[in-house]
Design a protein around this motif. Structure first.
Motif, PDB file in Angstrom:
ATOM      1  N   ALA A   9       0.832  -1.213   0.000  1.00 18.45           N
ATOM      2  CA  ALA A   9       0.000   0.000   0.000  1.00 18.45           C
ATOM      3  C   ALA A   9       0.866   1.261   0.000  1.00 18.45           C
ATOM      4  N   ILE A  10       1.940   1.239   0.770  1.00 19.33           N
ATOM      5  CA  ILE A  10       2.840   2.399   0.815  1.00 19.33           C
ATOM      6  C   ILE A  10       3.561   2.541  -0.529  1.00 19.33           C
ATOM      7  N   ALA A  11       3.965   1.409  -1.098  1.00 16.03           N
ATOM      8  CA  ALA A  11       4.617   1.425  -2.417  1.00 16.03           C
ATOM      9  C   ALA A  11       3.677   2.020  -3.468  1.00 16.03           C
ATOM     10  N   GLN A  12       2.403   1.658  -3.375  1.00 17.50           N
ATOM     11  CA  GLN A  12       1.418   2.193  -4.322  1.00 17.50           C
ATOM     12  C   GLN A  12       1.307   3.713  -4.198  1.00 17.50           C
ATOM     13  N   SER A  13       1.238   4.207  -2.953  1.00 20.50           N
ATOM     14  CA  SER A  13       1.134   5.658  -2.743  1.00 20.50           C
ATOM     15  C   SER A  13       2.343   6.400  -3.304  1.00 20.50           C
TER      16      SER A  13
ATOM     17  N   ALA B 255       2.729   9.093  -6.429  1.00 23.86           N
ATOM     18  CA  ALA B 255       3.410  10.382  -6.266  1.00 23.86           C
ATOM     19  C   ALA B 255       4.386  10.615  -7.424  1.00 23.86           C
ATOM     20  N   ILE B 256       5.199   9.603  -7.696  1.00 25.43           N
ATOM     21  CA  ILE B 256       6.240   9.737  -8.725  1.00 25.43           C
ATOM     22  C   ILE B 256       5.616   9.756 -10.127  1.00 25.43           C
ATOM     23  N   ALA B 257       4.674   8.857 -10.371  1.00 23.85           N
ATOM     24  CA  ALA B 257       4.086   8.756 -11.714  1.00 23.85           C
ATOM     25  C   ALA B 257       3.318  10.024 -12.090  1.00 23.85           C
ATOM     26  N   THR B 258       2.573  10.603 -11.138  1.00 26.32           N
ATOM     27  CA  THR B 258       1.765  11.776 -11.489  1.00 26.32           C
ATOM     28  C   THR B 258       2.620  13.034 -11.613  1.00 26.32           C
TER      29      THR B 258
ATOM     30  N   ASP C  91      11.916  -0.007  -7.800  1.00 24.29           N
ATOM     31  CA  ASP C  91      11.974  -0.521  -6.427  1.00 24.29           C
ATOM     32  C   ASP C  91      10.577  -0.627  -5.820  1.00 24.29           C
ATOM     33  N   LEU C  92       9.727   0.361  -6.146  1.00 23.52           N
ATOM     34  CA  LEU C  92       8.366   0.347  -5.593  1.00 23.52           C
ATOM     35  C   LEU C  92       7.545  -0.797  -6.184  1.00 23.52           C
ATOM     36  N   ILE C  93       7.814  -1.116  -7.449  1.00 22.61           N
ATOM     37  CA  ILE C  93       7.140  -2.280  -8.065  1.00 22.61           C
ATOM     38  C   ILE C  93       7.578  -3.551  -7.322  1.00 22.61           C
ATOM     39  N   ASP C  94       8.878  -3.623  -7.017  1.00 27.66           N
ATOM     40  CA  ASP C  94       9.364  -4.786  -6.261  1.00 27.66           C
ATOM     41  C   ASP C  94       8.737  -4.870  -4.870  1.00 27.66           C
ATOM     42  N   CYS C  95       8.323  -3.711  -4.337  1.00 32.02           N
ATOM     43  CA  CYS C  95       7.681  -3.695  -3.008  1.00 32.02           C
ATOM     44  C   CYS C  95       6.173  -3.936  -3.105  1.00 32.02           C
ATOM     45  N   GLY C  96       5.653  -4.087  -4.328  1.00 31.65           N
ATOM     46  CA  GLY C  96       4.240  -4.445  -4.443  1.00 31.65           C
ATOM     47  C   GLY C  96       3.341  -3.469  -5.186  1.00 31.65           C
ATOM     48  N   ALA C  97       3.894  -2.345  -5.679  1.00 31.16           N
ATOM     49  CA  ALA C  97       3.061  -1.440  -6.484  1.00 31.16           C
ATOM     50  C   ALA C  97       2.767  -2.113  -7.825  1.00 31.16           C
TER      51      ALA C  97
END
Ligand SMILES: [Mn+2]
Length: 333
Positions: free
Chosen positions: A161-165, A169-172, A192-198
């Protein structure tokens, strides 16, 4: 990049605080919402009592970032209640994605009477030095990248969930990785965020394929008003009050619609004129060439960045359009 000394000071400050109020700039965008959501969740996970507070409405399309809708100043809590400690009694105030008085609306009054420490995490060049401790990195394409570095430094767990947030932030803030601020760090952070579950595919759908039918109709109406000036270099579009009534869309639905016309190859400057309920005209400006739209906005009491700015003008729309047209002509003519 931020040195570990500053990160450590911020970690120490958070560790000795129990009640943490988190906020961001007015009209919160994806970076602002993503960072507030990620910080709220992380600080709660390490045992803090956390209250996110937004200073203006949360756009519907960022609501999925929050397990619980954050309080809105002026709607769920008044500035007086905030000042009197009736909403929350924080021992730390965390401000993300801005460091400017004029982006905080009435919350600024609260800050001025406040004697609790303030931690700022921001990536903008302009700064009013609001924080007692500041993590500022103007080279970061999104504030979410600084928050990511901070979490890694502190060793705090990045859940899906944190990775998604943080991914939001970065994508937008990079226009889904196509603005000129994108660099290797942006992509490494996202990876890295994709690896964490985004999950980028799901996030893309949530962000860019979730218009309400009303909002889509508003966009179609707006597109129908397009006029090109100065050999196609300047595009104008408008929306009247009647258009909102007919489509059932709200003013918030206009967000980012102005960017659509930049698909036209000749367009360097774009303006969208929106008739407000009080008869004034809200004008949004975009530039992707040499024109500095902030200069134009500032002339009329507005503000923003070189590439994106906004201002209010007296109605009717035709009047506002004439003014902006001649200002744009001065710049690109
Ligand atoms: Mn930002």
């Amino acid at each position: 990049m931020i040195n570990s000394n500053d990160f450590q000071k911020a970690v120490d400050l958070i560790k000795k605080s129990k009640n943490i109020l988190i906020t961001t700039h007015t009209k919160p965008d994806g970076d602002a919402c993503g960072c507030v959501a990620a910080m709220s969740e992380t600080l709660a996970a390490i045992g803090k009592n956390v209250k996110p507070l937004l200073l203006t409405d949360l756009p519907d399309w960022y609501a999925f970032l929050f397990a619980q809708r954050p309080a809105i100043l002026g709607r769920d809590v008044t500035i007086e209640q905030l000042k009197q400690g009736q909403f929350f009694n924080p021992d730390l105030i965390l401000i993300v994605d801005t460091n400017s008085h004029n982006q905080l609306d009435t919350f600024d009054e609260y800050l001025k009477q406040n004697n609790k420490p303030i931690l700022v995490i921001d990536h903008h060049v302009t700064s009013d030095n609001l924080g007692d401790i500041e993590l500022i990195d103007a080279s970061a394409a999104a504030n979410g990248l600084i928050v990511l570095d901070f979490f890694r430094y502190a060793g705090w767990k990045i859940t899906p969930a944190i990775a998604q947030s943080l991914f939001v932030a970065i994508a937008t803030d990079t226009g889904w990785f196509h603005f000129c601020n994108v660099d290797g760090r942006t992509h490494k952070g996202a990876a890295d965020l994709i690896d964490c579950g985004a999950v980028p595919n799901q996030i893309y759908h949530q962000l860019y394929q979730s218009f309400s039918p009303q909002r889509f109709k508003l966009m179609v109406t707006m597109s129908g008003t397009i006029e090109l000036h100065f050999d196609g270099r300047f595009a104008t579009q408008y929306l009247r009050q009647a258009d909102f009534e007919r489509t059932g869309a709200s003013y918030m639905d206009t967000e980012n619609l102005i960017d659509e016309c930049q698909r036209i190859n000749s367009v360097e400057v774009a303006a969208l004129f929106v008739e407000l309920k009080d008869g004034r005209i809200k004008c949004s400006l975009r530039s992707r060439g040499s024109a500095d739209v902030r200069q134009i906005a500032q002339k009329y009491g507005g503000g923003g960045h070189t590439m994106a700015a906004g201002l209010h003008l007296p109605g009717p729309i035709e009047n506002a359009m004439q003014i902006i047209k001649s200002q744009v002509q001065n710049q690109i003519g």
